[in-house]
Design an enzyme around this catalytic site. Structure first.
Site, PDB file in Angstrom:
ATOM      1  N   ARG A  91       0.827  -1.205   0.000  1.00 35.55           N
ATOM      2  CA  ARG A  91       0.000   0.000   0.000  1.00 35.55           C
ATOM      3  C   ARG A  91       0.863   1.258   0.000  1.00 35.55           C
ATOM      4  NH1 ARG A  91      -3.014   2.903   4.186  1.00 35.55           N
ATOM      5  NH2 ARG A  91      -5.005   3.649   3.367  1.00 35.55           N
ATOM      6  N   ASN A 123      -8.435   6.832  -4.633  1.00 40.85           N
ATOM      7  CA  ASN A 123      -8.054   6.079  -3.436  1.00 40.85           C
ATOM      8  C   ASN A 123      -6.544   5.958  -3.264  1.00 40.85           C
ATOM      9  OD1 ASN A 123     -10.513   5.313  -2.109  1.00 40.85           O
ATOM     10  ND2 ASN A 123     -10.978   4.058  -3.886  1.00 40.85           N
ATOM     11  N   ASP A 151     -20.122   3.412   0.743  1.00 34.79           N
ATOM     12  CA  ASP A 151     -20.222   2.273   1.658  1.00 34.79           C
ATOM     13  C   ASP A 151     -21.470   2.398   2.529  1.00 34.79           C
ATOM     14  OD1 ASP A 151     -17.409   1.152   1.128  1.00 34.79           O
ATOM     15  OD2 ASP A 151     -17.011   3.210   1.727  1.00 34.79           O
ATOM     16  N   ARG A 154     -24.464   1.482   0.497  1.00 32.07           N
ATOM     17  CA  ARG A 154     -24.594   0.027   0.400  1.00 32.07           C
ATOM     18  C   ARG A 154     -25.189  -0.547   1.678  1.00 32.07           C
ATOM     19  NH1 ARG A 154     -18.539  -0.526  -2.191  1.00 32.07           N
ATOM     20  NH2 ARG A 154     -19.153  -0.385  -4.407  1.00 32.07           N
ATOM     21  N   HIS A 178     -11.918   4.877   4.845  1.00 29.10           N
ATOM     22  CA  HIS A 178     -12.513   4.106   3.753  1.00 29.10           C
ATOM     23  C   HIS A 178     -11.616   2.920   3.396  1.00 29.10           C
ATOM     24  CE1 HIS A 178     -14.354   3.010  -0.016  1.00 29.10           C
ATOM     25  NE2 HIS A 178     -13.243   3.322  -0.681  1.00 29.10           N
TER      26      HIS A 178
END
Length: 305
Positions: A91, A123, A151, A154, A178
């Protein structure tokens, strides 16, 4: 009489799937703004702008290809450009690469209109929102990110299926960072003015399974069709609409929270000045621990930039 709307929204990375979905959503929602498609691949920007402009003849908005300099003078600048994480890639490598991309974008936008609002979609959005604010020079309240808005949508759709209540009448958030460090704020969730967990249909529900389903959904979509863009496109367009029209609606978006001294996905009222106010989510002890974990993860990375 000019047919070009007075307000302008620019979509950086508009030649791609997420950017073009965002631009189309702005037009389809009837947002009265000039939408500029800006992309380093000029041909992609032109194609998307021409295609989306065909959908605008019955709408108050317009769409065309634009330049980075024009984008810098927009009322709202939506950034969807960035590099995707490669299989097995750390990452930290992804963040380093996207830091360079975001800095390059902000440099290309200069001089940025002093009243502009930047909406980050790329992101990792919590981290890149912090980077965008530092490199743009705009006040913190004018730089936000899409965060856990999708999110949370959802989550509300899933809860709607269980409770048989419209998702717009269910107030429940995914918060934190997130991605892996987001969590469901069950203790503050409400339906009809009462705690969500008191609803009869929620009594035998496995909350962990709901969380896991929300976390997996993007991966399911990516596995099936390669990428996700419609959901985030409508979310980004809705946030841009709130910024343009001063709606003061509350969204779970990436915003700088003084109490935590960092950017993270947290409930905030959004209007023409950007973030108008943040709210206390009233978490229980377990959720507070998850929040602290998310804050630490964000700060640890942001301190390097």
């Amino acid at each position: 009489m000019s047919t070009i709307p007075k307000q302008r929204v620019s979509v950086i990375g508009g030649g791609g799937a997420v950017g073009s979905a965002t631009a189309f959503a702005l037009i389809a929602k009837g947002v009265a703004a000039e939408v500029l498609i800006v992309d380093v691949v000029d041909k992609n920007a032109m194609g998307q702008a021409l295609d989306i402009s065909d959908a605008s003849f019955m709408m108050p908005g317009t769409c065309r290809k634009g330049t980075f300099k024009e984008a810098g003078q927009s009322d709202v600048i939506i950034v969807t450009a960035g590099s995707a994480q490669q299989p097995g890639e750390p990452r930290s490598n992804l963040i380093d690469r996207n830091h360079k991309i975001i800095k390059s974008i902000m440099d290309s936008l200069q001089p940025i209109k002093s009243t502009a609002k930047i909406l980050m979609v790329s992101n990792p959005v919590d981290i890149l929102t912090d980077i965008a604010q530092k490199t743009s020079g705009l006040p913190r309240r004018q730089v936000i990110g899409s965060g856990t808005y999708l999110d949370s949508g959802r989550l509300r759709n899933e809860l709607s299926e269980i409770t048989k209540v419209s998702p717009t009448s269910i107030h429940a958030y995914m918060l934190g960072e997130h991605g892996d460090n987001q969590f469901t704020a069950w203790s503050s969730a409400r339906i009809g003015g009462r705690p969500l967990l008191e609803h009869p249909a929620m009594q035998d529900v496995d909350l962990d399974k709901i969380y896991e389903k929300i976390q997996r959904k993007a991966y399911v979509i990516i596995d099936a069709k390669g990428s996700t863009y419609y959901g985030i496109g409508i979310c980004a367009a809705t946030l841009a609409e709130a910024l343009l029209n001063n709606t003061s609606q509350v969204f779970p978006v990436v915003n700088y929270v003084e109490e935590f001294d960092c950017y993270l996905s947290w409930p905030a009222a959004i209007g023409s000045d950007g973030v108008e106010q943040s709210f206390d989510a009233n978490l229980n002890d377990e959720e507070t621990k998850k929040l602290q974990k998310a804050i630490k993860a964000i700060k640890d990375v942001c301190s390097n930039y």
